[in-house]
Motif scaffolding. Structure first.
Motif, PDB file in Angstrom:
ATOM      1  N   ILE A 264       0.557 -11.525  -2.996  1.00 43.41           N
ATOM      2  CA  ILE A 264       0.779 -11.461  -1.550  1.00 43.41           C
ATOM      3  C   ILE A 264      -0.151 -12.442  -0.876  1.00 43.41           C
ATOM      4  CG2 ILE A 264       0.864  -9.964   0.459  1.00 43.41           C
ATOM      5  CD1 ILE A 264       0.703  -7.642  -1.292  1.00 43.41           C
ATOM      6  N   TRP A 265       0.312 -12.995   0.219  1.00 40.43           N
ATOM      7  CA  TRP A 265      -0.544 -13.865   1.012  1.00 40.43           C
ATOM      8  C   TRP A 265      -0.789 -13.203   2.351  1.00 40.43           C
ATOM      9  CZ3 TRP A 265      -1.531 -19.115  -0.603  1.00 40.43           C
ATOM     10  CH2 TRP A 265      -0.981 -19.393  -1.851  1.00 40.43           C
ATOM     11  N   LEU A 542       8.437 -10.674   2.570  1.00 43.23           N
ATOM     12  CA  LEU A 542       8.089 -10.011   1.316  1.00 43.23           C
ATOM     13  C   LEU A 542       6.802 -10.555   0.721  1.00 43.23           C
ATOM     14  CD1 LEU A 542      11.035  -9.186   1.648  1.00 43.23           C
ATOM     15  CD2 LEU A 542      11.304  -9.453  -0.801  1.00 43.23           C
ATOM     16  N   VAL A 543       6.525 -11.796   1.001  1.00 43.20           N
ATOM     17  CA  VAL A 543       5.398 -12.447   0.336  1.00 43.20           C
ATOM     18  C   VAL A 543       4.190 -12.573   1.266  1.00 43.20           C
ATOM     19  CG1 VAL A 543       4.664 -14.491  -0.916  1.00 43.20           C
ATOM     20  CG2 VAL A 543       7.001 -13.688  -1.114  1.00 43.20           C
ATOM     21  N   VAL A 544       4.477 -12.795   2.530  1.00 37.58           N
ATOM     22  CA  VAL A 544       3.366 -12.936   3.477  1.00 37.58           C
ATOM     23  C   VAL A 544       3.230 -11.635   4.257  1.00 37.58           C
ATOM     24  CG1 VAL A 544       2.499 -14.205   5.432  1.00 37.58           C
ATOM     25  CG2 VAL A 544       3.776 -15.384   3.661  1.00 37.58           C
ATOM     26  N   TYR A 545       2.053 -11.035   4.174  1.00 35.72           N
ATOM     27  CA  TYR A 545       1.832  -9.781   4.888  1.00 35.72           C
ATOM     28  C   TYR A 545       1.063 -10.095   6.144  1.00 35.72           C
ATOM     29  CZ  TYR A 545       0.200  -5.095   5.945  1.00 35.72           C
ATOM     30  OH  TYR A 545      -0.065  -3.909   6.565  1.00 35.72           O
ATOM     31  N   ASP A 546       1.660  -9.801   7.284  1.00 39.16           N
ATOM     32  CA  ASP A 546       0.982 -10.195   8.514  1.00 39.16           C
ATOM     33  C   ASP A 546       1.098  -9.119   9.588  1.00 39.16           C
ATOM     34  OD1 ASP A 546      -0.519 -11.747  10.046  1.00 39.16           O
ATOM     35  OD2 ASP A 546       0.997 -13.217  10.544  1.00 39.16           O
ATOM     36  N   LEU A 547       0.722  -7.919   9.251  1.00 40.04           N
ATOM     37  CA  LEU A 547       0.758  -6.855  10.247  1.00 40.04           C
ATOM     38  C   LEU A 547      -0.664  -6.526  10.664  1.00 40.04           C
ATOM     39  CD1 LEU A 547       3.411  -4.505   8.713  1.00 40.04           C
ATOM     40  CD2 LEU A 547       3.679  -6.080  10.609  1.00 40.04           C
ATOM     41  N   ARG A 548      -0.905  -6.520  11.953  1.00 43.87           N
ATOM     42  CA  ARG A 548      -2.277  -6.316  12.385  1.00 43.87           C
ATOM     43  C   ARG A 548      -2.608  -4.861  12.667  1.00 43.87           C
ATOM     44  NH1 ARG A 548      -4.201 -10.626  16.584  1.00 43.87           N
ATOM     45  NH2 ARG A 548      -2.770  -9.645  18.027  1.00 43.87           N
TER      46      ARG A 548
END
Lengths: 671, 460
Positions: A264-265, A542-548
């Protein structure tokens, strides 16, 4: 029950008769698979971070080991050899170093390494006890043949007090120890007198006990010296050591997170939040690791589609409802829109109908996206490197890796971003030695070979050009360089006119300018190819997780605000009918109602009063509010007392000595 | 004197070993002769670094008197002292005759027990000397310790107790007629004389061969130069601030190598003392050599570690919090509305100008600048309110800011201040103040790094 300290709970029945349904349903069905995937992914990631950080500490550990070796070899003088370890405000960095050091040192038979901290003991006696106990008990456990030695320790006859350093001295002479290293964890936490006394006492004994001290200071060695007594200062012969600053550690940790094909990025928003919190509040690298771990955890557990990230996943293993979810992903919809715009409706139909087709597309695009993200890394590195080289040039500030990563993930390092533009501009103005370095920087193995070979040819040309220039002892100049244009002032009709005049360029300079243009084109092409905006790619969710918000809610809760809100507007938590928002719309006094919990009523009255509150006035006001309820005054007074006691235990009021019948307000709202 | 106290050659040897202490050695010999009777208690006093313990020890060794020396500064408690005394006496007795029981239970809770132990250990013994070195600096000593030790001889006839103290107050033993031997501090001539016994080398590495400089001349030269150098150090620094022998010696040794650098380089000859002195006068004006440092001076060399370059900075909000805490500590709460309310932005400016009458007379009340006073305590809510007021942007108060408070208090930059229940972390409205290391200069530095004009917010 009161007389028993504990008891064994024995449930009476056999549990609920009906077996509870614990099999997960729907998207949760894949949780088991995802959990295993999470564990594997995180384990690999953690190992990488740990390796990187211990590499970072290695320098400090190495120099400290050298210091200890030197201290052990050199003859004992009247002063204690002391390593002063400046660690910064976070304690964890120093403990990491001392732990590593203690592992190394204790492996040696003739040395003892122990650490104490301010919590070890409140006075000198307790500290000495702990030191002696830690030093002498160390070697007992690993091998049993030491047991005989233990008996002979007592051969001196008279039993000594357990804080007598003679015990340690005897132990040292018996085992022929050559060093007793004492690491003092947080010198700031110690009482200054206590620390001075301890140092002095060890100083008196250091002709019999080969003591070495490791003091870690969070503030500065000067402030430590100010706190020690003069004779204690004389006992110390110190040397400064540094652990890597937390900002540097953070950079390396982040690099470790993304360097080696992660699953994951972390996205730009999230990483920005984490980094900001690191620099604003905390400096421990552990909290960064925790944040990354949380990222992994929440991605794998909350996003059912993460099942596709499992490397060995087969189409058959994925429950069909997951594909339904996959079709709802934003980037997929955009993808379909794109295909439809190309008038290929049949392909969209295929993807919507056939799960297998969709699976293949997802697997392909995930692989593709990962490749793209991985190829971003050398580009970021190169960017960083070029920034470093150009640093002497005033236009471009140096850029840490974290910033480059954040910008790249936000898609702000694409071809026409202002950042890349200004960088290319300054490249085109640069002098030949800078260009030479830039071309050398290209020589990273992970950059595609075509770009590397082009850079190589440019490098050869540059060498040829500069060799010929060096023969005539002139600098190569670029057309766009500032030095190349002169300002010319002319007075026309009593007005001064400024005009720029380009110097005439020699042939060599022209070809140098051309070379620079080619280099800048090359850089532009490379960055344009490598640095893509991940948000535009298919299945980036799916690959980049960007939830704050999960991160923020978990790591930065607001306890005080929660309590204040609960007391001020209990409706927000209770969701009751009596004082909902519609009550306010009806024009009623919404704030104070007898239907609210009594503590909330009292709190709102409390907010309206000054810093000293007359309790009787408060009670009158309270009774006036609660009178509508039809309870008797005694009941209401009892409720009042309970509410006041609750406010007190929450820390809002306390008794005051100024006036017996008043309470003091100690908490203001909104802080 | 009739019979000789000690053989003459022994006395001579002692006096040679300890120059400038002849009187004291003779006095010791008079009072502690192996053959004649001795006083039951003897006090040796004198300031730090006057050779009290060492002279006494070498005298006792030379006179072959059975003795035990207890170093009180190594004892952590009064009881520790007593137990170590018993152990030391036991060890010393045991060395003499081996038939004594090998195991001796040295439990010794109080002074009475010590008396019993000593009586038992010293039975049938000719003479025994028990030395308490530095007994006036004993930690956690019971108040009766000194008078009781002075009376040990009353119970044990063959025991002589010697107390080594620095500055005895009058009648500190509550006992009259105890002989005292004074060890006065060394005078200028004495200090220089003692130091000149061992002149250090001028040339650390052998001088180049072509100079034809042999060891003998080196010995001569340094013996000539070193006492003159010591005298110069004494006159410039030692007399006023490094009077005792140890610190004087330290200063001399510290300055010696830099002093002789021109000789080593070959600029001056070894006997050019006056020119050398003028050339190197900077050394004698620099007072930093007098200060001890916990960081040893780094020897210049190719493998010297680079000086520390990394600085560990506090986190951003910790800096703000520290400034807010400083302001809360040094501003009176009644002026908070003036300084921190957003609406009174301009009010905090100092009143400029003033009339002719206002400036002239100094006020009767002498006011000490506030930043020189001790910090006053504040409540946590006050510092948070100030923090919100001085921050240039809005702060979302999360648990992190409370963690900052914990970090700062762990570093003793914020400390809990007294009051009832201050030990209880859950006590509402408990008071805090900034730690003693937080000074006006540090806060100014912090504020500068944050581009915050702290002067505007500090009450005069």
């Amino acid at each position: 029950m009161e007389y028993e300290k504990c008891y064994v709970y024995e449930p009476e029945g056999q549990g609920p008769a009906k077996r509870r349904q614990i099999e997960p349903q729907g998207l949760q069905a894949s949780w088991k698979l995802r959990r295993e995937a999470y564990q594997a992914a995180w384990r690999a990631q953690k190992a990488q971070i740990d390796a990187k950080l211990s590499d970072l500490n290695a320098y400090a550990v190495r120099s400290l080991t050298a210091f200890l070796d030197e201290a052990a070899q050199s003859p004992q003088s009247s002063a204690i050899p002391t390593a002063i370890l400046s660690t910064g405000p976070e304690a964890s960095s120093s403990t990491a170093v001392t732990e590593q050091l203690s592992r190394d040192q204790n492996a040696q038979k003739c040395r003892v390494f122990l650490s104490i901290s301010a919590s070890t003991g409140p006075n000198l006696k307790a500290l000495l006890k702990a030191i002696i106990q830690k030093a002498t008990s160390r070697q007992e456990s690993p091998d049993d043949d030491d047991e005989d030695d233990e008996v002979t320790t007592r051969k001196k006859g008279a039993k000594l007090l357990n804080y007598d350093l003679q015990l340690l001295a005897d132990y040292v002479s018996e085992r022929q120890l050559e060093q007793v290293a004492i690491a003092v964890g947080d010198t700031e936490g110690f009482d200054s007198d206590l620390l001075s006394e301890l140092v002095e006492l060890l100083g008196y004994w250091c002709d019999r006990i080969p003591v070495v001290l490791l003091l870690s200071v969070a503030t500065s060695a000067e402030s430590l010296q100010q706190r020690l007594s003069r004779s204690a200062v004389r006992c110390l012969k110190g040397q400064m050591f540094d652990v890597a600053a937390s900002a540097i550690q953070l950079e390396h940790a982040l690099e470790a997170v993304v360097a080696d094909h992660p699953t994951i990025w972390p996205g730009s928003d999230l990483i920005g939040l984490i980094l900001e919190r690191q620099s604003d509040y905390i400096q421990s690298i552990d909290s960064f690791t925790h944040a990354i771990q949380y990222t992994y955890m929440s991605h794998y557990s909350a996003n059912a589609l993460s099942i596709l990230l499992i490397p060995s996943i087969k189409f058959a293993n994925i429950p069909p409802d997951h594909f339904e979810a996959l079709r709802n992903v934003d980037s997929f919809r955009q993808h379909c829109r794109g295909i439809l715009d190309d008038n290929q409706a049949s392909r969209v139909r295929e993807l919507l109908d056939s799960d297998e087709k969709l699976f293949n597309l997802a697997a392909d695009s995930i692989r593709d996206l990962r490749d793209r993200l991985n190829s971003m890394l050398p580009a970021m590195k190169l960017l960083q490197h070029i920034q470093d080289i150009l640093h002497s040039y005033p236009v471009t500030p140096t850029m840490p890796f974290s910033k480059a990563y954040k910008l790249a993930m936000a898609g702000r390092l694409t071809q026409d971003s202002s950042f890349i533009r200004s960088m290319l501009l300054s490249v085109r103005k640069s002098q030949q030695h800078i260009i030479g370095q830039v071309l050398q920087a290209f020589n990273i193995s992970s950059i595609p070979a075509t770009f590397r070979s082009q850079a190589e040819t440019l490098g050869k040309e540059l060498i040829r050009l500069s060799a010929s220039a060096a023969g005539e002892n002139v600098q190569l100049r670029s057309e766009e360089s500032v030095k190349n244009s002169t300002l010319r002032t002319t007075v026309v009709a009593q007005k001064v006119e400024l005009s720029k005049q380009k110097a005439t360029l020699s042939k060599r300079d022209e070809s140098y300018t051309k070379l620079l243009r080619r280099l800048s084109d090359l850089l532009e092409r490379y960055f344009g190819e490598a640095l893509v905006d991940p948000k535009t790619c298919l299945f980036h969710e799916l690959v980049v997780y960007d939830l704050r918000s999960p991160y923020r809610d978990t790591f930065t809760p607001r306890p005080r605000q929660a309590i204040e809100r609960a007391l001020a507007t209990p409706h927000d938590y209770l969701d009751c009918d009596c004082c909902g928002p519609d009550a306010a719309s009806r024009g009623k006094e919404m704030m104070l109602a007898s239907s609210q919990p009594t503590t909330a009523v009292l709190y709102q009255l409390y907010l309206e009063s000054g810093s000293l509150i007359n309790v009787n006035d408060l009670r009158q006001a309270f009774l006036a509010v609660t009178a509508e309820d039809g309870r008797s005054e005694e009941e209401n007074t009892a409720l009042f007392q309970r509410a006041l006691a609750e406010l007190r235990s929450l820390g809002f009021v306390k008794g005051t000595r100024k006036r017996a019948d008043h309470v003091a307000k100690v908490a203001w709202r909104g802080l | 004197m009739g019979i000789p106290l000690l053989p003459d050659e022994l006395m001579l040897m002692l006096k040679e070993q300890w120059p400038c202490r002849e009187t004291q050695i003779t006095q010791l010999a008079g009072l502690l002769s192996p053959t004649r009777s001795s006083p039951s208690t003897l006090t040796i006093y004198g300031p730090h670094a006057t050779g009290k313990s060492d002279v006494l020890r070498s005298y006792l060794d030379a006179a072959k008197l059975p003795h035990a020396i207890v170093r009180c500064r190594e004892c952590v408690t009064g009881r520790h002292l007593l137990e170590r005394t018993t152990a030391a006496v036991h060890r010393s007795v045991q060395q003499e005759d081996d038939e004594d029981a090998l195991n001796y239970d040295g439990r010794c809770e109080n002074i009475s027990a010590l008396v019993v132990h000593l009586q038992r250990l010293l039975e049938k013994r000719e003479k025994f000397v028990l030395v308490f070195d530095g007994v006036d600096k004993q930690r956690d000593a019971p108040p009766t310790l000194l008078p009781a030790l002075a009376r040990l001889g009353e119970f044990i006839p063959n025991l002589t107790t010697i107390l080594i103290v620095q500055h005895p107050p009058p009648r500190f033993l509550h006992h009259a007629g105890i002989p005292h031997i004074q060890f006065p501090s060394y005078t200028r001539a004495q200090s220089i004389h003692i130091l000149s016994q061992k002149p250090p080398d001028i040339f650390v590495e052998a001088p180049p061969a072509e100079l034809d400089y042999d060891d003998e001349t080196h010995q001569e030269d340094k013996a000539w130069l070193w006492p003159r150098f010591c005298a110069a150090v004494w006159d410039s620094l030692g007399e006023s601030v490094a009077r005792d022998l140890v610190s004087f010696r330290d200063v001399c040794y510290k300055l010696w190598q830099p002093f002789v650098v021109p000789i080593v380089k070959g600029d001056f000859g070894t006997r050019d003392f006056s020119r050398l002195l003028v050339n190197q006068r900077k050394l004698f004006q620099d007072e930093s050599v007098l200060l001890d440092s916990i960081i040893a001076p780094v020897k210049a060399g190719p493998n010297a570690p680079p000086s520390s370059t990394t600085t560990h900075e506090l986190p951003y909000y910790a800096k703000w919090l520290l400034i807010a805490a400083y302001l809360a500590s040094y501003n009176p709460p009644r002026l908070d509305a003036l300084y921190f309310m957003k609406s009174t932005e301009r009010k905090r400016r100092k009143k400029g100008g003033g009339t002719a009458r206002s400036g002239g007379r100094l006020s009767q009340k002498r006011s000490v600048p506030r930043h020189l006073l001790a910090p006053s305590a504040f409540t946590l809510d006050r510092v948070l309110a100030i923090l919100h007021a001085i921050l240039p942007h809005d702060l979302r108060t999360t648990i992190d800011i409370y963690a900052q408070i914990a970090t700062l208090s762990g570093l003793k930059l914020l400390v809990r201040s007294g009051g009832i229940g201050s030990a209880d972390p859950l006590e509402p409205g408990s008071k805090w103040k900034v730690g003693s290391v937080v000074r006006w200069e540090n806060v100014q530095g912090l504020a500068r790094s944050l581009k915050f004009d702290v002067v505007d917010y500090v009450a005069e």
